[in-house]
Design an enzyme around this catalytic site. Sequence first.
Site, PDB file in Angstrom:
ATOM      1  N   ARG A 125      -1.079 -14.824   3.563  1.00  0.00           N
ATOM      2  CA  ARG A 125      -1.777 -14.173   4.673  1.00  0.00           C
ATOM      3  C   ARG A 125      -0.997 -14.380   5.979  1.00  0.00           C
ATOM      4  O   ARG A 125      -0.960 -13.506   6.834  1.00  0.00           O
ATOM      5  CB  ARG A 125      -3.203 -14.720   4.813  1.00  0.00           C
ATOM      6  CG  ARG A 125      -4.123 -14.409   3.636  1.00  0.00           C
ATOM      7  CD  ARG A 125      -4.684 -13.023   3.638  1.00  0.00           C
ATOM      8  NE  ARG A 125      -5.638 -12.791   4.704  1.00  0.00           N
ATOM      9  CZ  ARG A 125      -6.408 -11.707   4.778  1.00  0.00           C
ATOM     10  NH1 ARG A 125      -6.334 -10.758   3.839  1.00  0.00           N
ATOM     11  NH2 ARG A 125      -7.242 -11.551   5.773  1.00  0.00           N
ATOM     12  N   HIS A 130      -1.554  -5.490   1.347  1.00  0.00           N
ATOM     13  CA  HIS A 130      -2.790  -6.246   1.107  1.00  0.00           C
ATOM     14  C   HIS A 130      -2.449  -7.625   0.563  1.00  0.00           C
ATOM     15  O   HIS A 130      -1.531  -7.762  -0.236  1.00  0.00           O
ATOM     16  CB  HIS A 130      -3.655  -5.524   0.052  1.00  0.00           C
ATOM     17  CG  HIS A 130      -4.745  -6.393  -0.495  1.00  0.00           C
ATOM     18  ND1 HIS A 130      -5.959  -6.544   0.148  1.00  0.00           N
ATOM     19  CD2 HIS A 130      -4.790  -7.221  -1.581  1.00  0.00           C
ATOM     20  CE1 HIS A 130      -6.700  -7.418  -0.545  1.00  0.00           C
ATOM     21  NE2 HIS A 130      -6.022  -7.835  -1.593  1.00  0.00           N
ATOM     22  N   GLU A 139      -8.990 -10.148  -8.030  1.00  0.00           N
ATOM     23  CA  GLU A 139      -8.040  -9.038  -7.848  1.00  0.00           C
ATOM     24  C   GLU A 139      -6.930  -9.062  -8.912  1.00  0.00           C
ATOM     25  O   GLU A 139      -6.517  -8.009  -9.408  1.00  0.00           O
ATOM     26  CB  GLU A 139      -7.466  -9.093  -6.428  1.00  0.00           C
ATOM     27  CG  GLU A 139      -8.540  -8.766  -5.390  1.00  0.00           C
ATOM     28  CD  GLU A 139      -8.165  -9.100  -3.947  1.00  0.00           C
ATOM     29  OE1 GLU A 139      -7.037  -9.574  -3.700  1.00  0.00           O
ATOM     30  OE2 GLU A 139      -9.024  -8.900  -3.062  1.00  0.00           O
ATOM     31  N   ARG A 189       3.077  -7.133   8.958  1.00  0.00           N
ATOM     32  CA  ARG A 189       2.364  -6.104   9.734  1.00  0.00           C
ATOM     33  C   ARG A 189       2.877  -6.050  11.183  1.00  0.00           C
ATOM     34  O   ARG A 189       2.936  -4.982  11.782  1.00  0.00           O
ATOM     35  CB  ARG A 189       0.863  -6.372   9.692  1.00  0.00           C
ATOM     36  CG  ARG A 189       0.251  -6.007   8.331  1.00  0.00           C
ATOM     37  CD  ARG A 189      -1.161  -6.545   8.215  1.00  0.00           C
ATOM     38  NE  ARG A 189      -1.846  -6.108   7.002  1.00  0.00           N
ATOM     39  CZ  ARG A 189      -2.961  -6.674   6.551  1.00  0.00           C
ATOM     40  NH1 ARG A 189      -3.497  -7.703   7.195  1.00  0.00           N
ATOM     41  NH2 ARG A 189      -3.532  -6.225   5.443  1.00  0.00           N
ATOM     42  N   ASN A 192      -1.641  -0.321   7.371  1.00  0.00           N
ATOM     43  CA  ASN A 192      -1.046  -1.626   7.710  1.00  0.00           C
ATOM     44  C   ASN A 192      -0.208  -2.198   6.571  1.00  0.00           C
ATOM     45  O   ASN A 192      -0.058  -3.398   6.423  1.00  0.00           O
ATOM     46  CB  ASN A 192      -2.115  -2.607   8.210  1.00  0.00           C
ATOM     47  CG  ASN A 192      -3.174  -2.908   7.156  1.00  0.00           C
ATOM     48  OD1 ASN A 192      -3.081  -2.451   6.020  1.00  0.00           O
ATOM     49  ND2 ASN A 192      -4.169  -3.699   7.519  1.00  0.00           N
ATOM     50  N   LYS A 242       0.844  -1.204   0.000  1.00  0.00           N
ATOM     51  CA  LYS A 242       0.000   0.000   0.000  1.00  0.00           C
ATOM     52  C   LYS A 242       0.879   1.254   0.000  1.00  0.00           C
ATOM     53  O   LYS A 242       2.088   1.177   0.235  1.00  0.00           O
ATOM     54  CB  LYS A 242      -0.921  -0.039   1.228  1.00  0.00           C
ATOM     55  CG  LYS A 242      -1.877  -1.249   1.230  1.00  0.00           C
ATOM     56  CD  LYS A 242      -2.768  -1.211   2.460  1.00  0.00           C
ATOM     57  CE  LYS A 242      -3.616  -2.470   2.551  1.00  0.00           C
ATOM     58  NZ  LYS A 242      -4.512  -2.432   3.748  1.00  0.00           N
ATOM     59  N   PHE A 283     -15.208   3.136   7.671  1.00  0.00           N
ATOM     60  CA  PHE A 283     -13.885   3.605   7.227  1.00  0.00           C
ATOM     61  C   PHE A 283     -13.694   3.490   5.714  1.00  0.00           C
ATOM     62  O   PHE A 283     -12.607   3.768   5.205  1.00  0.00           O
ATOM     63  CB  PHE A 283     -12.771   2.836   7.958  1.00  0.00           C
ATOM     64  CG  PHE A 283     -12.863   1.335   7.826  1.00  0.00           C
ATOM     65  CD1 PHE A 283     -12.363   0.673   6.708  1.00  0.00           C
ATOM     66  CD2 PHE A 283     -13.445   0.571   8.829  1.00  0.00           C
ATOM     67  CE1 PHE A 283     -12.451  -0.706   6.571  1.00  0.00           C
ATOM     68  CE2 PHE A 283     -13.537  -0.823   8.709  1.00  0.00           C
ATOM     69  CZ  PHE A 283     -13.035  -1.457   7.567  1.00  0.00           C
ATOM     70  N   TYR A 306     -12.159  -2.895  -2.955  1.00  0.00           N
ATOM     71  CA  TYR A 306     -12.649  -3.043  -1.586  1.00  0.00           C
ATOM     72  C   TYR A 306     -14.179  -3.055  -1.523  1.00  0.00           C
ATOM     73  O   TYR A 306     -14.757  -2.693  -0.500  1.00  0.00           O
ATOM     74  CB  TYR A 306     -12.083  -1.935  -0.706  1.00  0.00           C
ATOM     75  CG  TYR A 306     -10.644  -2.149  -0.298  1.00  0.00           C
ATOM     76  CD1 TYR A 306     -10.258  -3.297   0.412  1.00  0.00           C
ATOM     77  CD2 TYR A 306      -9.654  -1.215  -0.593  1.00  0.00           C
ATOM     78  CE1 TYR A 306      -8.942  -3.508   0.799  1.00  0.00           C
ATOM     79  CE2 TYR A 306      -8.328  -1.413  -0.202  1.00  0.00           C
ATOM     80  CZ  TYR A 306      -7.982  -2.564   0.495  1.00  0.00           C
ATOM     81  OH  TYR A 306      -6.681  -2.764   0.890  1.00  0.00           O
TER      82      TYR A 306
HETATM   83  P1  DAT Z   1      -7.220  -7.413   5.320  1.00  0.00           P
HETATM   84  O1  DAT Z   1      -6.469  -6.286   4.656  1.00  0.00           O
HETATM   85  O2  DAT Z   1      -6.413  -8.054   6.415  1.00  0.00           O
HETATM   86  O3  DAT Z   1      -7.771  -8.420   4.336  1.00  0.00           O
HETATM   87  P2  DAT Z   1      -9.927  -6.348   5.529  1.00  0.00           P
HETATM   88  O4  DAT Z   1     -10.167  -6.916   4.168  1.00  0.00           O
HETATM   89  O5  DAT Z   1     -10.906  -6.670   6.611  1.00  0.00           O
HETATM   90  O6  DAT Z   1      -8.475  -6.759   6.075  1.00  0.00           O
HETATM   91  O7  DAT Z   1      -9.833  -4.765   5.437  1.00  0.00           O
HETATM   92  C1  DAT Z   1      -9.206  -4.152   4.355  1.00  0.00           C
HETATM   93  C2  DAT Z   1      -8.413  -2.968   4.844  1.00  0.00           C
HETATM   94  O8  DAT Z   1      -9.298  -1.999   5.421  1.00  0.00           O
HETATM   95  C3  DAT Z   1      -7.421  -3.290   5.965  1.00  0.00           C
HETATM   96  O9  DAT Z   1      -6.221  -3.836   5.474  1.00  0.00           O
HETATM   97  C4  DAT Z   1      -7.231  -1.941   6.580  1.00  0.00           C
HETATM   98  C5  DAT Z   1      -8.611  -1.305   6.465  1.00  0.00           C
HETATM   99  N1  DAT Z   1      -9.363  -1.492   7.728  1.00  0.00           N
HETATM  100  C6  DAT Z   1      -9.877  -2.656   8.189  1.00  0.00           C
HETATM  101  N2  DAT Z   1     -10.475  -2.483   9.385  1.00  0.00           N
HETATM  102  C7  DAT Z   1     -10.339  -1.160   9.669  1.00  0.00           C
HETATM  103  C8  DAT Z   1     -10.738  -0.320  10.757  1.00  0.00           C
HETATM  104  N3  DAT Z   1     -11.421  -0.810  11.791  1.00  0.00           N
HETATM  105  N4  DAT Z   1     -10.398   0.997  10.700  1.00  0.00           N
HETATM  106  C9  DAT Z   1      -9.720   1.509   9.658  1.00  0.00           C
HETATM  107  N5  DAT Z   1      -9.316   0.770   8.597  1.00  0.00           N
HETATM  108  C10 DAT Z   1      -9.616  -0.522   8.604  1.00  0.00           C
HETATM  109 MG    MG Z   2      -9.250  -8.229   2.880  1.00  0.00          MG
END
Ligand code: DAT
Ligand code: MG
Length: 139
Positions: free
Chosen positions: A85, A115, A126, A102, A112, A9, A57, A49
């Site tokens: 992962r 991705h 994707e 991370r 973080n 990212k 968010f 997303y």
């Molecule tokens: P991942 O990236 O581990 O697959 P995800 O798909 O649930 O996680 O979420 C995508 C991204 O969204 C994540 O990498 C960071 C952001 N994100 C997730 N939860 C969040 C939160 N509570 N507040 C802010 N950003 C968040």
């Molecule tokens: Mg995800």
Amino acid sequence: MEQTFIMIKPDGVKRGLIGDIVLRFERKGFTLIDAKLMLVSKEMAEKHYSDLKEKPFFGELVEFISANPVFAMVWEGNDAVKQSRALIGATNPVDAEIGSIRGDFATDVASNIIHGSDSIVSADREINLFFRRKASFAS
Ligand code: DAT
Ligand code: MG
């Protein structure tokens, strides 16, 4: 063999972590299939997303991903989706083990670093979105 979509990212690119992260995937034994530094449009970030569009968010996430370049990659290997992962660590760096990407490089869920696709179906979607082709999943 399986392929997965991995994206460093904007925060990871800005902090100069491309080399370290690529090294970790190489050391693990995965093969780099494709990679590019690119700007992600807002539309593309929203598509990527789309499963999170109801989250509070979502707007911030889309802004963040589309504001500065990302480093998009396709990696291949045995169980590449699941094992990537594990290399990446938990979504919230607070919960990510030290030794994971991370866990080692991030402190905040909103930045973080990286991705990784969460399933074979997501990986296929994707890879198609970012590289305009199908993933290959040999059984
Ligand atoms: P991942 O990236 O581990 O697959 P995800 O798909 O649930 O996680 O979420 C995508 C991204 O969204 C994540 O990498 C960071 C952001 N994100 C997730 N939860 C969040 C939160 N509570 N507040 C802010 N950003 C968040
Ligand atoms: Mg995800």
